[in-house]
Write a protein that holds these residues in place. Structure first.
Motif, mmCIF file in Angstrom:
data_model
loop_
_atom_site.group_PDB
_atom_site.id
_atom_site.type_symbol
_atom_site.label_atom_id
_atom_site.label_comp_id
_atom_site.label_asym_id
_atom_site.label_seq_id
_atom_site.Cartn_x
_atom_site.Cartn_y
_atom_site.Cartn_z
ATOM 1 N N LEU A 195 0.325 -10.056 20.912
ATOM 2 C CA LEU A 195 1.463 -9.739 20.051
ATOM 3 C C LEU A 195 1.032 -8.883 18.864
ATOM 4 C CD1 LEU A 195 3.292 -13.196 20.029
ATOM 5 C CD2 LEU A 195 4.086 -11.084 21.120
ATOM 6 N N GLY A 196 -0.176 -9.119 18.381
ATOM 7 C CA GLY A 196 -0.695 -8.308 17.288
ATOM 8 C C GLY A 196 -0.871 -6.856 17.688
ATOM 9 N N ARG A 197 -1.330 -6.626 18.914
ATOM 10 C CA ARG A 197 -1.472 -5.249 19.405
ATOM 11 C C ARG A 197 -0.122 -4.568 19.529
ATOM 12 N NH1 ARG A 197 -5.938 -5.905 24.319
ATOM 13 N NH2 ARG A 197 -7.695 -6.589 22.993
ATOM 14 N N TRP A 198 0.842 -5.298 20.072
ATOM 15 C CA TRP A 198 2.193 -4.732 20.185
ATOM 16 C C TRP A 198 2.767 -4.413 18.809
ATOM 17 C CZ3 TRP A 198 4.467 -8.701 24.234
ATOM 18 C CH2 TRP A 198 3.898 -8.431 25.489
ATOM 19 N N ALA A 199 2.533 -5.313 17.852
ATOM 20 C CA ALA A 199 3.038 -5.091 16.497
ATOM 21 C C ALA A 199 2.379 -3.870 15.868
ATOM 22 C CB ALA A 199 2.793 -6.328 15.638
ATOM 23 N N MET A 200 1.079 -3.709 16.114
ATOM 24 C CA MET A 200 0.368 -2.553 15.569
ATOM 25 C C MET A 200 0.924 -1.256 16.134
ATOM 26 S SD MET A 200 -2.038 -1.689 13.452
ATOM 27 C CE MET A 200 -2.981 -3.209 13.257
ATOM 28 N N ARG A 201 1.198 -1.241 17.425
ATOM 29 C CA ARG A 201 1.774 -0.048 18.031
ATOM 30 C C ARG A 201 3.158 0.243 17.465
ATOM 31 N NH1 ARG A 201 0.301 -1.497 24.360
ATOM 32 N NH2 ARG A 201 -1.977 -1.306 24.164
ATOM 33 N N ALA A 202 3.947 -0.814 17.262
ATOM 34 C CA ALA A 202 5.292 -0.643 16.708
ATOM 35 C C ALA A 202 5.216 -0.103 15.289
ATOM 36 C CB ALA A 202 6.042 -1.970 16.734
ATOM 37 N N ARG A 203 4.243 -0.568 14.505
ATOM 38 C CA ARG A 203 4.098 -0.064 13.141
ATOM 39 C C ARG A 203 3.707 1.409 13.142
ATOM 40 N NH1 ARG A 203 0.770 -4.929 12.413
ATOM 41 N NH2 ARG A 203 2.104 -6.628 11.673
ATOM 42 N N ARG A 204 2.825 1.780 14.061
ATOM 43 C CA ARG A 204 2.414 3.186 14.145
ATOM 44 C C ARG A 204 3.587 4.081 14.509
ATOM 45 N NH1 ARG A 204 -3.226 2.220 17.543
ATOM 46 N NH2 ARG A 204 -4.471 1.426 15.775
ATOM 47 N N ARG A 205 4.424 3.594 15.455
ATOM 48 C CA ARG A 205 5.598 4.376 15.822
ATOM 49 C C ARG A 205 6.557 4.500 14.651
ATOM 50 N NH1 ARG A 205 5.182 1.409 20.775
ATOM 51 N NH2 ARG A 205 6.768 -0.056 20.044
ATOM 52 N N ALA A 206 6.675 3.417 13.856
ATOM 53 C CA ALA A 206 7.570 3.456 12.712
ATOM 54 C C ALA A 206 7.094 4.426 11.642
ATOM 55 C CB ALA A 206 7.709 2.056 12.106
ATOM 56 N N VAL A 207 5.759 4.566 11.533
ATOM 57 C CA VAL A 207 5.193 5.490 10.546
ATOM 58 C C VAL A 207 5.323 6.932 11.001
ATOM 59 C CG1 VAL A 207 3.055 6.223 9.422
ATOM 60 C CG2 VAL A 207 3.623 3.783 9.575
ATOM 61 N N THR A 208 5.072 7.195 12.287
ATOM 62 C CA THR A 208 5.087 8.566 12.788
ATOM 63 C C THR A 208 6.485 9.089 13.051
ATOM 64 O OG1 THR A 208 4.816 7.766 15.059
ATOM 65 C CG2 THR A 208 2.816 8.310 13.833
ATOM 66 N N ARG A 209 7.460 8.214 13.253
ATOM 67 C CA ARG A 209 8.829 8.666 13.564
ATOM 68 C C ARG A 209 9.434 9.503 12.460
ATOM 69 N NH1 ARG A 209 10.957 4.044 14.494
ATOM 70 N NH2 ARG A 209 10.247 3.965 16.662
#
Length: 213
Positions: A195-209
Motif C-alpha cells: 500500500l505504501g508503494r501504491w501511495a507513493m505512486r499516487a503522490r508522484r502522479r499528483a505532483v506531476t499532473r
C-alpha cells in the motif's frame, strides 16, 4: 447523515490527542521494576521475567506511535471540527488510553487466548475510530477546505483499514488457535509495504499532473 455544525478549529482536539498518547505510552513502562538487594542469580532471573513486558512494551509503543502519527496526519486536513469529528476523536482517544491494560494482559498472561483477543480488539477499535473519522472528513469538504491526502482518501483509508481487518480477524482466530494468532499480525508488513508503494505512486502522479496541465 449526521448534522454537521462546525464548532471551531482543531487545535484543542490535537493538543488533547498529543497528551493522551503521551500518557498512554508513559503508562506502558510503569510496571518495569527490579527489586533491590538481589544477588546475581536473582537479578538475572528478574531481568528474564521482564522480557515479556519489554516485548509487549515495544509492540504497544509501535502501535500507539503509528496511530498517533495517523491522527496527526488526519487532523492536518482539518480546518474546522464538528460534533461528529470531536465524538469520533474522543472515542479513539478513549481506546488509546486503554491500550496499557491489554498490553499488561499479554505481558503477564500472554498464553491465554483471551489476552490476545482483547489486545487485538483494542487495536482494531482504535483503527476503526480513525477510519470513521477519515470517512467523515472525506464526505465533508467544508471541514477541510481543499486539503486532502496526496494519494487520495480511498488509498489512505485502505492503509488504515488493513490494520483494522487484520487485528479484527485475529480476535476469533486467537480464541481458536490461541496466542499463535499474534503471528497473523505480521501479515501487515507486506500489506503495508504494498500500500505504501501504491501511495507513493499516487503522490508522484499528483505532483506531476499540475506540471503537465
Amino acid at each position: 447523515m449526521w448534522k454537521s455544525t462546525p464548532a471551531g478549529g482543531p487545535e484543542r482536539v490535537v493538543a488533547l490527542a498529543d497528551g493522551v498518547f503521551a500518557i498512554a505510552i508513559t503508562l506502558l513502562v510503569l510496571d518495569f521494576s527490579v527489586p533491590r538487594g538481589l544477588d546475581s542469580a536473582a537479578y538475572r532471573a528478574e531481568l528474564r521475567d521482564l522480557a515479556p513486558n519489554l516485548g509487549a512494551y515495544v509492540l504497544s509503543l509501535l502501535v500507539l506511535g503509528l496511530f498517533w502519527r495517523d491522527h496527526r496526519r488526519i487532523f492536518g486536513f482539518v480546518e474546522r471540527v464538528d460534533g461528529q469529528v470531536i465524538t469520533l476523536s474522543l472515542a479513539g482517544l478513549g481506546v488509546a488510553a486503554l491500550v496499557p491494560f491489554p498490553t499488561k494482559l499479554i505481558s503477564e498472561y500472554g498464553r491465554e487466548p483471551v489476552s490476545v483477543a482483547v489486545y487485538a480488539a483494542a487495536v482494531a477499535a482504535l483503527g476503526a475510530s480513525h477510519l470513521a473519522l477519515l470517512a467523515v472528513l472525506a464526505n465533508r469538504p467544508w471541514l477541510r477546505g481543499d486539503a486532502a491526502p496526496e494519494e487520495g482518501f480511498l488509498l489512505y483509508g485502505a492503509d488504515i483499514a488493513a490494520s483494522v481487518v487484520v487485528f479484527a480477524l485475529s480476535v476469533p482466530l486467537a480464541l481458536v488457535i490461541g496466542p499463535a494468532a499474534m503471528w497473523s499480525w505480521l501479515v501487515l508488513v507486506p500489506v503495508k509495504a504494498l500500500l505504501g508503494r501504491w501511495a507513493m505512486r499516487a503522490r508522484r502522479r499528483a505532483v506531476t499532473r499540475p506540471a503537465r496541465d
